[in-house]
Enzyme design. Sequence first.
Site: not given
Length: 494
Positions: A181-182, A244
Site C-alpha cells: 500500500d504505497h 489507503h
Amino acid sequence: MNKTNNHVPALITIFGATGDLSHRKLFPSLFHLYQQDNLDERVAIIGIGRRELTNDDFRAQVKSSIQEHVQDTKHLDKFMQHVFYQPHDVSDEASYQKLLELSESLDREFSLEGNRVFYLAMAPRFFGVVTDFLKSSGLTKTKGFKRLVIEKPFGSDLKSAEELNEQIRRSFKEEEIFRIDHYLGKDMVQNIEVLRFSNAMFEPLWNNKYISNIQVTSSEVLGVEDRGGYYETSGALKDMVQNHMLQMVALLAMEPPISLNSDDIRAEKVKVLKSLHVLQPDEVRNQFVRGQYDKGFINGQEVKAYREEDKVAADSTTPTFVSGKVEIDNFRWAGVPFYIRTGKRMKRKSIQVVVEFKEVPMNLYYQKDKHLDSNLLVINIQPNEGVSIHLNGKKYVQGIETEPVQLSYAMSAQDKMNTVDAYENLLFDVLKGDATNFTHWEELKSTWKFVDSIQEAWDHFEPEFPNYESGTNGPLDSDLLLSRDGFKWWNDIQ
Ligand code: BG6
C-alpha cells in the site's frame, strides 16, 4: 535517505517489468537505493515481460526511464550491469524452467545466497497462476529467503480476496507476503505514528473526550487518465478507500503498540480495523456519499467528464469520489466521526489529516463576528509535508478579543530534496524483511468487510451521475454530511 546500512544480497525478479509501474517507480527506486549504497553489489534484477527483448534492449529502456525520473545518474552504468531480462509467458511451465536456470546462474555469479524476491507488478488475475508456477517449478525452493511482493487490488470484495489469498498461500507463508500500500511508504504517513507516540502532548488528548472529529482527505487534480479500463472495475471506493484511506484511519486510531516490532504494530492496526462499524444499508445512505466528475475547469483549462474518458462507459455509474463518516466502535473512539474523502478531478492535490478538538468547557473569549475557532492539528502529507497546530491567542488590541494563531513545522527545502519516493522505502523494507508498512491479511479482511457493506447498499440504487464539476471540492452532499453533524470540511487549511 538515512537508512542504516543493512546490506542483503538478493535476486529481485519483477513480473511486469516493461509496464508503467516498473518504469516510473520500481527501477528508479532500485537505482536510487543502489546509488545511496542501500542496495548491495550482490543484487541482481530480472525483468520479466511478454515481449521478446534482449538484455541490451531492456537495459536501454530501463536506463532511459531512470534518466527521466532521477536527477543525478551517477553510477547508472554500473547499476545496469545488475539488470537482466527474460521474455516469459506466465501460463507456460517451460518459461519458469528457463527462469529457474537464469536465477540459479545469477545466484552463483552475484553470490546471492539463494535469497529471492518476486515482485508481481502485473494484473491481479495473474497472481495465483504465477505463485502456483513459482512453487511447482522449484523457484521457491531455495536455501535463502523467498518473498512475494504484490500490488493492489487484492481482490474486488472479501470473497475474491479470500480466494486469492488461499491461492497464493499455497506457495508463500503470510510472513513471506508483502502486500504493497504505497501510502504506507510515504514519510509523513509513517510520521503519524511517531507524532502520536513520541510526544507527550498529544496522547492524553487523543480520544473522544477531547477530539470532536478527524478528517482525512486525499484529493487529486488528475482525472482517470489512461486507466479507464481498470478504474471502471474499481472506482474510488475500492481504488482508494479500501486501502489507503482506511490505512490512514488505522494509524490515527490505533492504540500504542508495545514495541516497534512489526507484529506488535500490526496487531494494533488489526484491532482497530476490526472495530470499524460495518454499515447497514440505511446508514450507508446517510453516511456515505459517492460522486462522479463532470466536465469543468482545472487551472483554467476545460477538462472532460468522466463518462467521456477513454475506455469508460457513456452511462458509467463508477464513483470517482467518495466521502463518508467512519465510526470506530471501541472505548477510545465511540462518538468521534472520522470523515474520509477522496476524489479525482478535484480542486487541488492534497493528502491531509485534520484533527479537530472539542471546544473548551466554558468559553469566556470571542473572535470578532465569529464563533471561536476549534483547535486543530493539521498533518500535511502531500504535496506539503509538515504539521501545524491552530490555536487562539490574544489580539493586540484592548480587550479580550482573540485571533487565530498557527504554529507550523514544514519540511525544509533541504529535507524535501532528500525525500524519497514511497516505493524506495518499501523496497528497502522488503529486502530487510520488515513487514511493518505492508498490509497484513487480517487488515484486508476487515477493510473488505467494511467496504463490501457500502458497495452492497450502493448496488441497490442508481446514482445520479455526474454530480460534481471538475475542479471543485466534490458533490454538495459531501458538505451536507458534515454540516448535519455541526462540522465543516477544513478545505483551505494548511
Ligand atoms: C493509487 C490509485 O493507488 O493511488 C490511483 O490507484 C491514485 O488511482 C493514486 O491516483 C494516488 O496516489 P498518490 O500517492 O498520488 O496520492
